[in-house]
Design a protein around this motif. Structure first.
Motif, PDB file in Angstrom:
ATOM      1  N   TRP A 435      36.218  43.841  30.338  1.00 40.44           N
ATOM      2  CA  TRP A 435      37.412  43.682  31.163  1.00 40.44           C
ATOM      3  C   TRP A 435      37.551  42.222  31.595  1.00 40.44           C
ATOM      4  O   TRP A 435      36.573  41.481  31.664  1.00 40.44           O
ATOM      5  CB  TRP A 435      37.337  44.584  32.387  1.00 40.44           C
ATOM      6  CG  TRP A 435      37.733  46.000  32.091  1.00 40.44           C
ATOM      7  CD1 TRP A 435      37.380  46.736  30.997  1.00 40.44           C
ATOM      8  CD2 TRP A 435      38.545  46.844  32.904  1.00 40.44           C
ATOM      9  NE1 TRP A 435      37.922  47.995  31.064  1.00 40.44           N
ATOM     10  CE2 TRP A 435      38.639  48.095  32.230  1.00 40.44           C
ATOM     11  CE3 TRP A 435      39.181  46.696  34.122  1.00 40.44           C
ATOM     12  CZ2 TRP A 435      39.372  49.161  32.751  1.00 40.44           C
ATOM     13  CZ3 TRP A 435      39.903  47.751  34.645  1.00 40.44           C
ATOM     14  CH2 TRP A 435      40.005  48.968  33.959  1.00 40.44           C
ATOM     15  N   THR A 436      38.775  41.821  31.912  1.00 39.73           N
ATOM     16  CA  THR A 436      39.077  40.438  32.260  1.00 39.73           C
ATOM     17  C   THR A 436      39.495  40.325  33.723  1.00 39.73           C
ATOM     18  O   THR A 436      40.330  41.104  34.198  1.00 39.73           O
ATOM     19  CB  THR A 436      40.223  39.896  31.382  1.00 39.73           C
ATOM     20  OG1 THR A 436      39.868  40.052  30.010  1.00 39.73           O
ATOM     21  CG2 THR A 436      40.502  38.427  31.690  1.00 39.73           C
ATOM     22  N   GLN A 437      38.902  39.358  34.412  1.00 43.75           N
ATOM     23  CA  GLN A 437      39.300  39.134  35.804  1.00 43.75           C
ATOM     24  C   GLN A 437      40.580  38.307  35.860  1.00 43.75           C
ATOM     25  O   GLN A 437      40.689  37.262  35.226  1.00 43.75           O
ATOM     26  CB  GLN A 437      38.195  38.411  36.574  1.00 43.75           C
ATOM     27  CG  GLN A 437      38.552  38.176  38.048  1.00 43.75           C
ATOM     28  CD  GLN A 437      37.428  37.512  38.817  1.00 43.75           C
ATOM     29  OE1 GLN A 437      36.330  37.311  38.286  1.00 43.75           O
ATOM     30  NE2 GLN A 437      37.690  37.157  40.062  1.00 43.75           N
ATOM     31  N   TYR A 438      41.540  38.813  36.609  1.00 48.21           N
ATOM     32  CA  TYR A 438      42.771  38.064  36.828  1.00 48.21           C
ATOM     33  C   TYR A 438      42.613  37.240  38.100  1.00 48.21           C
ATOM     34  O   TYR A 438      42.294  37.766  39.167  1.00 48.21           O
ATOM     35  CB  TYR A 438      43.978  38.995  36.966  1.00 48.21           C
ATOM     36  CG  TYR A 438      45.224  38.265  37.422  1.00 48.21           C
ATOM     37  CD1 TYR A 438      45.914  37.433  36.547  1.00 48.21           C
ATOM     38  CD2 TYR A 438      45.691  38.399  38.726  1.00 48.21           C
ATOM     39  CE1 TYR A 438      47.047  36.756  36.955  1.00 48.21           C
ATOM     40  CE2 TYR A 438      46.833  37.726  39.142  1.00 48.21           C
ATOM     41  CZ  TYR A 438      47.499  36.909  38.252  1.00 48.21           C
ATOM     42  OH  TYR A 438      48.625  36.233  38.664  1.00 48.21           O
ATOM     43  N   ILE A 439      42.796  35.941  37.987  1.00 51.44           N
ATOM     44  CA  ILE A 439      42.702  35.041  39.138  1.00 51.44           C
ATOM     45  C   ILE A 439      44.110  34.528  39.450  1.00 51.44           C
ATOM     46  O   ILE A 439      44.768  33.940  38.588  1.00 51.44           O
ATOM     47  CB  ILE A 439      41.757  33.873  38.854  1.00 51.44           C
ATOM     48  CG1 ILE A 439      40.348  34.411  38.552  1.00 51.44           C
ATOM     49  CG2 ILE A 439      41.727  32.899  40.024  1.00 51.44           C
ATOM     50  CD1 ILE A 439      39.351  33.342  38.151  1.00 51.44           C
TER      51      ILE A 439
END
Length: 598
Positions: A435-439
């Protein structure tokens, strides 16, 4: 009912032919205009004679993009046509969802708003506003019901607009004829023209300047807060409505689980489908959206997939679940009641509480409730609570925010339980592998960069004096954008007056601009605090654009207070959000020192 739109446009031949869907146009000019050069003819006909536009349309079947295409025969900004086509897909997809005519009607409104917001709202001066009893079709629409405002052409590189009062209804055919007698050239004074013959909309919730605190009612409010704070666990569900008075309110649902010392879970739902989940494990908030595709504003509307999450620190007593609600993408704005009170947090409005008064008793879903009204900021904002006489917790609430229009938030709570067992597994989550962290983008990226030429403007202050930025070269300008209902803004305005008094004779000019609030309420605040430096209070669309589209650069992201320091050469020196006087390094005075203000 068939879709039909016929638009006839009469204008001189020097203008580019306007491509109109399902329409044709022809040109004409008066004998007087014919004696002038072609350039002069354009100016004369538009300003002194008549530019006739006749529109016949069936609103119930109108493709929302037909009018948009009517006024452009090219891509006016990069990506505009692409966005319109994307909006068209949304429109037809929503149409398919509606099983009844009422549902189709609702989805049409959604499609209109989306297409206007995503496309036309990005065009400075190139907006089409279609307002009807069903609601405004633009988020940046003038504060008026039942008007059509259409940007037609550019004249001498300035937008020329026309507006006319109409009363469209869905399912009814409109015949609109604009000419010099019933339309107003609003290129010069948009705000004045839009209000010609139009009284300010009446509200069911006017401000009460004589609001008095009632000790008995105040005790009910205090007991409600303490009951919520003192519970060991709490669970409740809330039906949520949000929107502008007189328009259809957006609807959503959310569920909340709270546990001491600092655990939280919140789910947002739309049409009984979970759109987003927040899990607070005591140290951080994890937010994820499951199989919901989410669009993040401020990122060029890039759509992220269903393997994205956010991670936000949540120190006990210093987080705000009320502000997290909109991140769940269920259609909610900020919550009226602050759930973080359970963990020792406070509401930013607490110190601005004017008083509480009682409004009797009512029954909400079978629960007998005391009704109380709380006033904040001299009644700029009101909160109403229906408090259960049995467990002293709310069952219903409504918030009224009085800006240039009236904003309404309503909630109805159900299945309210305290001190029940909540397993720790509810408050535990970690992103799966891959999964990818959205910043979220840095707020500083939303501001114009130092070294940029400050965009010019010419506005009227509350004293009716003209202030033009370019006339102030040779002086340092501190430009501030603010709102009455913003707690740090209120503090900063008073602080800026102190700075004004200290440096007003040494080359510093302070200008504050409020493009959001009711004029009289803002004026009263400024008078009550003895503010003497130049203030502009103007909620017209051109001033809103100056704030949200000129001095802020990311669509969909806006905050106050917003500040700029503009150097003697007219270029930006510093730009920042917030009021940080407790931080010496970030203070306004410290930022002014390099420019000679000690």
């Amino acid at each position: 009912m068939k879709k039909k739109i016929v638009i006839f446009v009469f204008i001189v031949s020097v203008l580019l032919n306007i491509v109109i869907m399902f329409t044709f146009g022809y040109l004409w000019a008066s004998e007087k205009a014919g004696k002038k050069s072609e350039e002069k003819e354009t100016e004369f006909i538009v300003r002194d004679d008549m530019w006739l536009v006749s529109i016949e349309l069936d609103v119930s079947e109108l493709d929302p993009h037909a009018v948009q295409y009517a006024f452009f025969d090219h891509d006016p900004i990069p990506g505009f046509v692409k966005r319109v086509k994307g909006g068209t897909k949304i429109y037809f997809a929503l149409q398919e969802r509606g099983e009844t005519e009422k549902q189709k009607h609702k989805y049409r409104l959604v499609a209109f708003r989306r297409s206007w917001d995503d496309a036309f709202a990005d065009l400075s001066g190139d907006k089409v506003y279609l307002l009807s009893k069903g609601g405004a079709m633009s988020s940046n629409a003038p504060p008026a019901k039942q008007w059509i405002v259409t940007k037609m052409i550019d004249l001498d590189n300035e937008p020329l607009c026309w507006c006319i009062s109409v009363q469209p209804e869905f399912g009814k055919v409109l015949s609109i004829r604009l000419n010099k007698d019933n339309a107003y050239n609003v290129s010069e004074e948009f705000d004045k023209a839009i209000n010609v013959g139009l009284a300010k909309q009446e509200t069911q919730y006017p401000a009460d300047p004589n609001f008095k605190d009632e000790p008995k009612a105040h005790k009910l409010y205090d007991k409600m807060i303490k009951t919520f704070q003192n519970a060991h666990t709490i669970y409740y569900e809330s039906k949520y409505w949000f929107g502008q008075e007189g328009m259809e309110l957006r609807e959503a649902t959310y569920r909340v689980w709270l546990k001491k010392p600092n655990f939280a879970r919140m789910e947002g739902l739309n049409k009984n489908v979970v759109t987003g989940t927040l899990v607070g494990n005591g140290e951080d908030f994890w937010i994820y959206w499951g199989d919901k595709n989410v669009t993040f504003e401020g990122e060029d509307f890039e759509s992220y997939g269903n393997t994205t999450y956010m991670l936000i620190p949540s120190p006990q007593g210093h987080h705000s679940l009320a502000h997290m609600a909109n991140k769940l993408k269920a259609g909610m704005s900020m919550l009226t009641f602050q759930p973080s009170r359970f963990h020792g947090g406070k509401s930013s409005l607490d110190e601005y509480l004017d008083g509480v008064r009682g409004l009797g008793t009512e029954i909400v879903n079978g629960v007998v409730c005391d009704v109380i009204e709380i006033s904040f900021m001299k009644n700029q904002r009101s909160q109403f609570y229906w408090v259960s006489q049995k467990d002293h917790l709310p069952r219903k609430m409504m918030e009224i925010v009085r800006v240039d229009f009236t904003l309404i938030i309503q909630e109805v709570w159900s299945n309210v339980f305290t001190n029940i067992k909540l397993p720790n597994s509810l408050f535990s989550w970690e992103p799966p592998e891959g999964w990818t962290q959205y910043i979220e983008p840095d707020w500083q990226d939303n501001l114009l960069k130092p070294g940029t030429e400050a965009p010019d403007f010419e506005l009227k202050t509350i004293e009716k004096r003209t202030v033009k930025l370019s006339d102030l070269k040779g002086k340092v300008v501190l430009l501030n954008f603010w709102r009455v209902g913003c707690p740090p803004c209120r503090e900063e305005i008073v602080h800026l007056e102190d700075i004004h008094q200290k440096y007003k004779d040494t080359g510093l000019v302070i200008i504050s601009i409020n493009s959001s609030d009711d004029y009289d309420m803002t004026l009263n605040f400024l008078k009550d605090n003895n503010i003497t430096y130049p203030n502009v209070v103007d909620a017209s669309s051109n001033v809103q654009d100056l704030h949200h589209r000129v001095y802020e650069v990311s669509s969909g992201r806006s905050a106050v207070p917003m500040n700029y320091i503009i150097g003697r050469d007219g270029k930006i020196v510093e730009a920042w959000y917030g009021f940080h006087e407790d931080d010496e390094e970030e203070s306004v005075l410290n930022k002014l020192k390099p420019l000679g203000f000690e």
